[in-house]
Design a protein around this motif. Sequence first.
Motif, PDB file in Angstrom:
ATOM      1  N   ARG A  16       0.942  -1.162   0.281  1.00 28.86           N
ATOM      2  CA  ARG A  16       0.205   0.112  -0.112  1.00 28.86           C
ATOM      3  C   ARG A  16       1.188   0.976   0.073  1.00 28.86           C
ATOM      4  NH1 ARG A  16      -5.124  -2.440   3.832  1.00 28.86           N
ATOM      5  NH2 ARG A  16      -5.376  -3.407   2.509  1.00 28.86           N
ATOM      6  N   LEU A  19       1.429   2.146  -3.612  1.00 30.55           N
ATOM      7  CA  LEU A  19       0.732   2.574  -4.704  1.00 30.55           C
ATOM      8  C   LEU A  19       0.733   3.798  -3.907  1.00 30.55           C
ATOM      9  CD1 LEU A  19      -0.804   1.599  -6.287  1.00 30.55           C
ATOM     10  CD2 LEU A  19      -2.776   0.806  -4.746  1.00 30.55           C
ATOM     11  N   SER A 101      -4.759   4.451  -3.307  1.00 29.48           N
ATOM     12  CA  SER A 101      -4.279   3.519  -2.418  1.00 29.48           C
ATOM     13  C   SER A 101      -5.151   3.451  -1.411  1.00 29.48           C
ATOM     14  CB  SER A 101      -2.836   3.835  -2.029  1.00 29.48           C
ATOM     15  OG  SER A 101      -2.635   2.813  -0.613  1.00 29.48           O
TER      16      SER A 101
END
Length: 107
Positions: A16, A19, A101
Motif C-alpha cells: 500500500r 501505491l 491506495s
Amino acid sequence: MVSKKTKKSMENINSRLQLVIKSGKYSMGQKTALRSLRMSKAKLVIISNNCPALTKSMLEYYAMLSKASVLHYNGNNIDLGTACGKTFRTHVMTITEVGDSDILARV
C-alpha cells in the motif's frame, strides 16, 4: 522470529505504501511532518519503531491536534526507507493525499 501473520500484514502495508508513492502525495522526515501537521494537511503519519521517544510523543500529540491518523510501522527506520523505495533511512513519513491506495482504511 517473525510470525506469519505479522509478516503478511507488513507486506500488505508495504504494498500500500508503494501505491501511495506512485499515485499520491507524501513527505519524509521529521521537519516536514511537523510542518504538515501544523497546517493540518497530513492525513496519516507513519512512525518507525526505533524513532526516539520524544519525537514519537511530539508527533503523536500534533497528530491528535490535527485529527490525523498515526500508524506505528513494525520495522525500523531502514525498513521504512526501503519500503518507500528510497536508499536512505527515515523515521517518519507523512501522507497528505492517498491517491489510489486504501491505506487509510487499514488504520
